[in-house]
Write a protein that holds these residues in place. Structure first.
Motif, PDB file in Angstrom:
ATOM      1  N   GLU A  56       0.833  -1.209   0.000  1.00  0.00           N
ATOM      2  CA  GLU A  56       0.000   0.000   0.000  1.00  0.00           C
ATOM      3  C   GLU A  56       0.866   1.256   0.000  1.00  0.00           C
ATOM      4  O   GLU A  56       0.598   2.206  -0.737  1.00  0.00           O
ATOM      5  CB  GLU A  56      -0.910  -0.036   1.215  1.00  0.00           C
ATOM      6  N   LEU A  57       1.898   1.235   0.842  1.00  0.00           N
ATOM      7  CA  LEU A  57       2.775   2.409   0.944  1.00  0.00           C
ATOM      8  C   LEU A  57       3.403   2.731  -0.409  1.00  0.00           C
ATOM      9  O   LEU A  57       3.468   3.893  -0.819  1.00  0.00           O
ATOM     10  CB  LEU A  57       3.868   2.151   1.992  1.00  0.00           C
ATOM     11  N   PHE A  58       3.862   1.694  -1.086  1.00  0.00           N
ATOM     12  CA  PHE A  58       4.503   1.915  -2.388  1.00  0.00           C
ATOM     13  C   PHE A  58       3.476   2.305  -3.461  1.00  0.00           C
ATOM     14  O   PHE A  58       3.625   3.316  -4.128  1.00  0.00           O
ATOM     15  CB  PHE A  58       5.239   0.650  -2.840  1.00  0.00           C
ATOM     16  N   GLU A  59       2.462   1.468  -3.586  1.00  0.00           N
ATOM     17  CA  GLU A  59       1.578   1.597  -4.750  1.00  0.00           C
ATOM     18  C   GLU A  59       0.561   2.724  -4.615  1.00  0.00           C
ATOM     19  O   GLU A  59       0.118   3.270  -5.611  1.00  0.00           O
ATOM     20  CB  GLU A  59       0.867   0.261  -5.011  1.00  0.00           C
ATOM     21  N   LYS A  60       0.164   3.031  -3.372  1.00  0.00           N
ATOM     22  CA  LYS A  60      -0.863   4.060  -3.216  1.00  0.00           C
ATOM     23  C   LYS A  60      -0.287   5.384  -2.731  1.00  0.00           C
ATOM     24  O   LYS A  60      -0.993   6.386  -2.697  1.00  0.00           O
ATOM     25  CB  LYS A  60      -1.954   3.579  -2.271  1.00  0.00           C
ATOM     26  N   LYS A  61       0.964   5.373  -2.329  1.00  0.00           N
ATOM     27  CA  LYS A  61       1.520   6.622  -1.791  1.00  0.00           C
ATOM     28  C   LYS A  61       2.771   7.033  -2.594  1.00  0.00           C
ATOM     29  O   LYS A  61       2.725   7.964  -3.379  1.00  0.00           O
ATOM     30  CB  LYS A  61       1.854   6.394  -0.319  1.00  0.00           C
ATOM     31  N   LEU A  62       3.860   6.276  -2.386  1.00  0.00           N
ATOM     32  CA  LEU A  62       5.141   6.696  -2.974  1.00  0.00           C
ATOM     33  C   LEU A  62       5.056   6.870  -4.494  1.00  0.00           C
ATOM     34  O   LEU A  62       5.421   7.919  -5.033  1.00  0.00           O
ATOM     35  CB  LEU A  62       6.208   5.652  -2.618  1.00  0.00           C
ATOM     36  N   PHE A  63       4.559   5.861  -5.158  1.00  0.00           N
ATOM     37  CA  PHE A  63       4.544   5.910  -6.627  1.00  0.00           C
ATOM     38  C   PHE A  63       3.495   6.898  -7.144  1.00  0.00           C
ATOM     39  O   PHE A  63       3.708   7.571  -8.149  1.00  0.00           O
ATOM     40  CB  PHE A  63       4.288   4.521  -7.212  1.00  0.00           C
ATOM     41  N   VAL A  64       2.373   6.962  -6.425  1.00  0.00           N
ATOM     42  CA  VAL A  64       1.317   7.889  -6.846  1.00  0.00           C
ATOM     43  C   VAL A  64       1.797   9.333  -6.678  1.00  0.00           C
ATOM     44  O   VAL A  64       1.618  10.179  -7.558  1.00  0.00           O
ATOM     45  CB  VAL A  64       0.023   7.632  -6.035  1.00  0.00           C
ATOM     46  N   GLU A  65       2.461   9.595  -5.555  1.00  0.00           N
ATOM     47  CA  GLU A  65       2.974  10.957  -5.312  1.00  0.00           C
ATOM     48  C   GLU A  65       4.016  11.325  -6.361  1.00  0.00           C
ATOM     49  O   GLU A  65       4.064  12.451  -6.846  1.00  0.00           O
ATOM     50  CB  GLU A  65       3.567  11.050  -3.902  1.00  0.00           C
ATOM     51  N   TYR A  66       4.851  10.352  -6.705  1.00  0.00           N
ATOM     52  CA  TYR A  66       5.889  10.625  -7.705  1.00  0.00           C
ATOM     53  C   TYR A  66       5.242  10.924  -9.062  1.00  0.00           C
ATOM     54  O   TYR A  66       5.645  11.848  -9.770  1.00  0.00           O
ATOM     55  CB  TYR A  66       6.861   9.446  -7.821  1.00  0.00           C
ATOM     56  N   HIS A  67       4.222  10.152  -9.362  1.00  0.00           N
ATOM     57  CA  HIS A  67       3.506  10.364 -10.630  1.00  0.00           C
ATOM     58  C   HIS A  67       2.818  11.733 -10.620  1.00  0.00           C
ATOM     59  O   HIS A  67       2.737  12.412 -11.649  1.00  0.00           O
ATOM     60  CB  HIS A  67       2.474   9.244 -10.835  1.00  0.00           C
ATOM     61  N   GLY A  68       2.348  12.145  -9.446  1.00  0.00           N
ATOM     62  CA  GLY A  68       1.721  13.454  -9.314  1.00  0.00           C
ATOM     63  C   GLY A  68       2.703  14.574  -9.644  1.00  0.00           C
ATOM     64  O   GLY A  68       2.345  15.572 -10.273  1.00  0.00           O
ATOM     65  N   HIS A 126       5.585  14.083 -11.432  1.00  0.00           N
ATOM     66  CA  HIS A 126       6.139  13.851 -12.787  1.00  0.00           C
ATOM     67  C   HIS A 126       5.132  12.990 -13.535  1.00  0.00           C
ATOM     68  O   HIS A 126       5.205  11.758 -13.489  1.00  0.00           O
ATOM     69  CB  HIS A 126       7.485  13.125 -12.704  1.00  0.00           C
ATOM     70  N   ASP A 127       4.203  13.653 -14.195  1.00  0.00           N
ATOM     71  CA  ASP A 127       3.082  12.884 -14.742  1.00  0.00           C
ATOM     72  C   ASP A 127       3.459  11.975 -15.910  1.00  0.00           C
ATOM     73  O   ASP A 127       2.641  11.173 -16.367  1.00  0.00           O
ATOM     74  CB  ASP A 127       1.907  13.791 -15.108  1.00  0.00           C
ATOM     75  N   ASN A 128       4.685  12.095 -16.403  1.00  0.00           N
ATOM     76  CA  ASN A 128       5.091  11.185 -17.484  1.00  0.00           C
ATOM     77  C   ASN A 128       5.758   9.920 -16.938  1.00  0.00           C
ATOM     78  O   ASN A 128       6.157   9.050 -17.700  1.00  0.00           O
ATOM     79  CB  ASN A 128       6.033  11.894 -18.469  1.00  0.00           C
ATOM     80  N   VAL A 129       5.888   9.839 -15.611  1.00  0.00           N
ATOM     81  CA  VAL A 129       6.562   8.666 -15.026  1.00  0.00           C
ATOM     82  C   VAL A 129       5.547   7.770 -14.304  1.00  0.00           C
ATOM     83  O   VAL A 129       4.798   8.223 -13.444  1.00  0.00           O
ATOM     84  CB  VAL A 129       7.660   9.091 -14.024  1.00  0.00           C
ATOM     85  N   THR A 130       5.546   6.518 -14.677  1.00  0.00           N
ATOM     86  CA  THR A 130       4.688   5.530 -14.007  1.00  0.00           C
ATOM     87  C   THR A 130       5.583   4.428 -13.468  1.00  0.00           C
ATOM     88  O   THR A 130       6.480   3.963 -14.167  1.00  0.00           O
ATOM     89  CB  THR A 130       3.695   4.903 -15.020  1.00  0.00           C
ATOM     90  N   VAL A 131       5.336   4.047 -12.209  1.00  0.00           N
ATOM     91  CA  VAL A 131       6.113   2.942 -11.639  1.00  0.00           C
ATOM     92  C   VAL A 131       5.223   1.705 -11.617  1.00  0.00           C
ATOM     93  O   VAL A 131       4.113   1.736 -11.084  1.00  0.00           O
ATOM     94  CB  VAL A 131       6.600   3.266 -10.209  1.00  0.00           C
ATOM     95  N   LYS A 132       5.732   0.630 -12.235  1.00  0.00           N
ATOM     96  CA  LYS A 132       4.980  -0.628 -12.259  1.00  0.00           C
ATOM     97  C   LYS A 132       5.662  -1.585 -11.307  1.00  0.00           C
ATOM     98  O   LYS A 132       6.817  -1.945 -11.515  1.00  0.00           O
ATOM     99  CB  LYS A 132       5.006  -1.223 -13.674  1.00  0.00           C
ATOM    100  N   ARG A 133       4.942  -1.995 -10.278  1.00  0.00           N
ATOM    101  CA  ARG A 133       5.570  -2.840  -9.258  1.00  0.00           C
ATOM    102  C   ARG A 133       5.083  -4.271  -9.347  1.00  0.00           C
ATOM    103  O   ARG A 133       3.918  -4.529  -9.650  1.00  0.00           O
ATOM    104  CB  ARG A 133       5.245  -2.280  -7.878  1.00  0.00           C
ATOM    105  N   ARG A 134       6.010  -5.184  -9.056  1.00  0.00           N
ATOM    106  CA  ARG A 134       5.647  -6.591  -8.974  1.00  0.00           C
ATOM    107  C   ARG A 134       6.214  -7.118  -7.660  1.00  0.00           C
ATOM    108  O   ARG A 134       7.408  -6.956  -7.394  1.00  0.00           O
ATOM    109  CB  ARG A 134       6.285  -7.333 -10.145  1.00  0.00           C
ATOM    110  N   GLN A 135       5.344  -7.703  -6.842  1.00  0.00           N
ATOM    111  CA  GLN A 135       5.821  -8.227  -5.558  1.00  0.00           C
ATOM    112  C   GLN A 135       5.932  -9.740  -5.641  1.00  0.00           C
ATOM    113  O   GLN A 135       5.007 -10.425  -6.087  1.00  0.00           O
ATOM    114  CB  GLN A 135       4.853  -7.806  -4.445  1.00  0.00           C
ATOM    115  N   LEU A 136       7.099 -10.265  -5.232  1.00  0.00           N
ATOM    116  CA  LEU A 136       7.318 -11.713  -5.271  1.00  0.00           C
ATOM    117  C   LEU A 136       7.796 -12.190  -3.911  1.00  0.00           C
ATOM    118  O   LEU A 136       8.341 -11.404  -3.130  1.00  0.00           O
ATOM    119  CB  LEU A 136       8.394 -12.060  -6.301  1.00  0.00           C
TER     120      LEU A 136
END
Lengths: 319, 497
Positions: B65-77, B79-89
């Motif tokens: 949640e911290l990564f996908e709903k906060k850190l990456f979303v804030e970064y995208h906010g 820098h709107d051309n940057v999207t982080v795609k995460r995969r958890q294993l």
């Protein structure tokens, strides 16, 4: 009166011997055959032949998994492997697995097939379906479910304790004396259905007239089985055993989910050993793991040849 | 019949055009910033026009949640051309996936290194990572005091930084408070000594329903068991698996024997969950959450993991017990400095952007948010006090501050050690495998087994040192000796000088 005029029969000249076509010519003439074969050849080449040949090459490399390439070290991996007790332990476990699981699966499936092949057996279709269901269930899922079933508080132990067969729960998967045999039991259960189908197919090739003749001659159930069924099933036995032996050497998913090869390597078969060396080590040893695979392949090949020679010798002796 | 009037290019013209494009495109690409030549630390890393995708693989489930709903979303906010795609294993799957991805050139831009248990130095040597020091200014970040040569910095280049604190162990006993109260025990009161611990577990086992057992000690994962043995041995006075004063492998020393006897005593007391021998830690956590056992020793991420998968077990009541010692004179758990958590892959398409996303994790604000996820404690430990976390988590972190000290790391002092470590093969049975064999009844002579391990590991270290020397590394057995190491104290950056 009917007069038939027939064309005079001409003496046919002997047909000229067909010209032997070159491979290139054959490919040009029958190109569509090769076109249809191409997907299989490419798939087989990429996913079977190439990995096989590559693993032979890797076996001669010192290749830590972190590095892009390995260094050629000749037979050093094989020398290390020869002195590795854990490799021989896993090799022994694989052979024990093979020696117990295959006869059990083949024999049990044959008995069930005979029972389920009889018209008098009630609910034959239902039983066949039930026995086949585990075959289509993913091995890893079967493994996970059986960790719960064979657990100390699971239904098997509950039944054993409640029926006073044992005083305390049996540690099926966590005891080094039991783990391998527990995995064998689960494997036989999971794959019994497919061997059953093979046997049912084989049984249905035996003509009913033979049984009728045997009965007229006064044969009972046992004699029917001994002198009619069994001899006619023997050719199938060789094929079914071979298929099941190959299956018994592919038990990675079940072992990993049930025991992980433990405790204390007691259920570690060669596939798990190879996986552990290639991916589970602090520094993954790809060359060493490949050498283990190659050596195991060679040793099982030697055993298979010995088995084939033994069968041939036995047949000659019987003839 | 129609005739095309369009002039068809000749074969020669076609080849000429294709050749021109083949030569020209890479040049054009370099001019427009597609290559790395246009990168510099001062410019905004996301200046490049067009969408940028940063692929990210890690194993931190509680941080989803911290990564996908906060850190990456804030970064995208920002820098709107940057999207982080995460995969958890899962950790083991991640290690395997990374090895395969590297060989097929499909590594993500950013990844953690779980499952690649070898030295980070070996990975750096083999060119796995892209240095990030040129892209982000770590020297002026709160991370600057936590960067070590041989762990984060190699040949003067910074490759990573710690996100989590290294000051932790995975032998905290987590208590089902409801069951403790049922057994008339104070769940907040840690049994201090091994004898008290055993007595308390017996009480829990006896004074709870028959279906509840005192302690879950999963035995399927040998790394888990090795961690227990080492932590208990350290509480009995061992410096760790290596004696830093002499450089010898100390696995067969008296504290390790005592720790093994303690584990055996717990088994002999009959307080272990009967399924312990066939469970891994994650399965065991589920059983503990289901109320099948009162206690379960594991790491600081325990509550965070429960919150994701078995949150009712936290609401029911949970407490943490300090790791017990053989007597009231407590030992110390020694750990290495916090390692780097994430790395930018050398196959990253936009290493500068990837480094910039990572850099967002260096702030005190991020550390506070990280603490609230109750995974491994954040590197800025003070943030735990201020964060909204479960009291048991906070208490456990305070236990770590009392019990855990930073120990020496040979490759920090001499980078050549990493080359010897890369040559080293695993020795079996390892201490964890010996514990498993002893607890499941496969081996009785654990003293001989531990001694055999110590002898084989010493021999293997010598062999690895010789192999590394042949390849030009300057390394010797003396690199494992730290004469100025003082028990009970942190071995700081200054101690290496």
């Amino acid at each position: 009166m009917t007069v038939t005029t027939e064309a005079p029969v001409r003496q046919k000249a002997p047909a000229p011997a067909p010209k032997r076509r070159t491979v290139w010519r054959r490919m040009r003439d029958d190109w569509w055959i090769y076109l249809f074969l191409l997907p299989t050849v490419v798939g087989y080449g990429l996913y079977t032949v190439y990995p096989l040949v590559a693993s032979w090459w890797y076996a001669f490399l010192d290749w830590p998994g972190f590095a892009d390439v390995g260094t050629f070290i000749g037979f050093a991996n094989f020398e290390l492997l020869w002195a590795d007790d854990l490799f021989w332990n896993s090799f022994r476990n694989s052979l024990v697995f093979l020696a117990i699981a295959v006869p059990l699966r083949v024999g049990l499936a044959l008995l069930l097939a005979i029972v389920l092949n009889r018209r008098s057996t009630p609910f034959r279709g239902l039983f066949r379906t039930l026995l086949f269901l585990p075959v289509v269930t993913t091995g890893a899922i079967v493994g996970v479910v059986f960790t719960l079933i064979l657990d100390a508080g699971g239904p098997v132990n509950l039944a054993l304790v409640k029926s006073a067969l044992v005083d305390s729960p049996v540690d099926f998967l966590g005891s080094s004396g039991m783990s391998l045999y527990s995995v064998i039991g689960v494997w036989v259960w999971k794959w019994l259905g497919i061997t059953l189908i093979y046997w049912l197919a084989a049984l249905q090739t035996i003509p009913n007239e033979l049984y009728e003749a045997a009965r007229i001659d006064g044969a009972g159930n046992w004699k029917e089985f001994r002198y009619v069924t069994l001899p006619l099933l023997l050719p199938f036995l060789v094929v079914i055993t071979l298929i099941d032996m190959v299956g018994a050497l592919n038990v990675f998913d079940l072992v990993m989910t049930l025991t992980g090869g433990g405790p204390a390597f007691s259920s570690e078969v060669v596939e798990v050993y190879i996986y552990r060396t290639a991916f589970g080590a602090t520094v993954p040893q790809l060359g060493y793991a490949s050498a283990a695979a190659v050596l195991f392949g060679l040793l099982t090949m030697a055993l298979a040849i010995a088995q084939a020679l033994g069968i041939r010798a036995a047949r000659r002796a019987m003839a | 019949m129609s005739t095309s009037t369009t002039p068809r290019p000749s074969r020669r013209q076609l080849l000429r055009t294709a050749g021109g494009l083949a030569i020209g495109l890479p040049l054009l690409n370099a001019c427009t910033g597609g290559g790395q030549s246009a990168q510099n630390a001062g410019a905004d890393p996301t200046d490049a026009s067009g969408p940028i995708t940063v692929n990210w693989w890690d194993h931190f489930r509680p941080l989803t949640e911290l990564f996908e709903k906060k850190l990456f979303v804030e970064y995208h906010g920002k820098h709107d051309n940057v999207t982080v795609k995460r995969r958890q294993l899962d950790p083991a799957d991640l290690g395997q996936a990374l090895q395969l991805a590297r060989r097929s050139k499909q590594l993500p831009d950013v990844h953690s290194t779980a499952g690649l248990s070898g030295s980070v130095a070996a990975l750096v040597t083999n060119g796995w990572f892209h240095p990030i020091g040129d892209f982000v200014d770590l020297g002026n970040s709160p991370m600057k005091d936590y960067l070590y040569d041989g762990i984060h910095r190699f040949d003067g280049k910074v490759y990573t930084f710690p996100v989590f604190s290294g000051r932790w162990h995975d032998s905290t006993t987590w208590v089902n408070s409801a069951l403790a109260k049922q057994a008339s025990l104070d769940p907040e009161q840690s049994p201090a000594t091994w004898d008290e611990y055993r007595a308390t577990v017996r009480t829990l086992d006896q004074k709870t329903p028959d279906s509840v057992h005192g302690l879950l000690l999963p035995m399927k994962d040998t790394d888990y068991l090795g961690g227990k043995l080492t932590a208990f041995a350290q509480m009995a006075g061992a410096p760790g698996q290596t004696d830093w004063k002499t450089g010898e492998i100390a696995v067969a020393s008296e504290p390790f024997i005592q720790a093994m006897e303690f584990l055996l005593a717990l088994k002999a007391d009959g307080v272990l969950h009967p399924a312990s021998s066939s469970l891994g830690p994650r399965d065991a956590r589920a059983r503990w959450a289901a109320g099948e056992a009162a206690l379960f020793p594991w790491g600081p991420w325990f509550i965070g993991g429960l919150m994701v998968e078995e949150s009712p077990a936290v609401k029911r009541g949970i407490s943490a017990w300090q790791i017990p010692a053989p007597s009231t004179q407590r030992g110390t758990v020694y750990v290495a400095p916090a390692p780097g958590s994430f790395f930018v892959s050398d196959q990253a398409k936009n290493p500068k952007v990837a480094a910039d996303v990572l850099f967002q994790m260096t702030t005190a604000d991020f550390a506070a948010q990280l603490a609230t996820r109750m995974d491994q404690p954040p590197i800025l430990l003070d943030s735990v006090d201020k964060a909204d976390v479960h009291p048991a988590y906070k208490k456990n972190v305070s236990f770590f501050q009392q019990d855990v000290r930073i120990g020496p790391v040979p490759e920090v002092r001499n980078g050549g050690v990493a080359k010897a470590l890369a040559e080293m093969r695993d020795v079996h049975p390892s201490p964890g495998e010996i514990v498993q064999a002893v607890l499941t009844g496969s081996t009785k002579d654990y003293k001989a087994a531990l001694q055999q391990y110590a002898d084989k590991a010493t021999k293997e270290r010598k062999r690895a040192i010789d192999a590394a020397k042949k390849k030009g590394a300057e390394v010797s057995e003396d690199d494992w000796v730290f004469g100025n190491w003082q028990p009970g104290q942190d071995y700081t950056q200054a101690s290496y000088k």
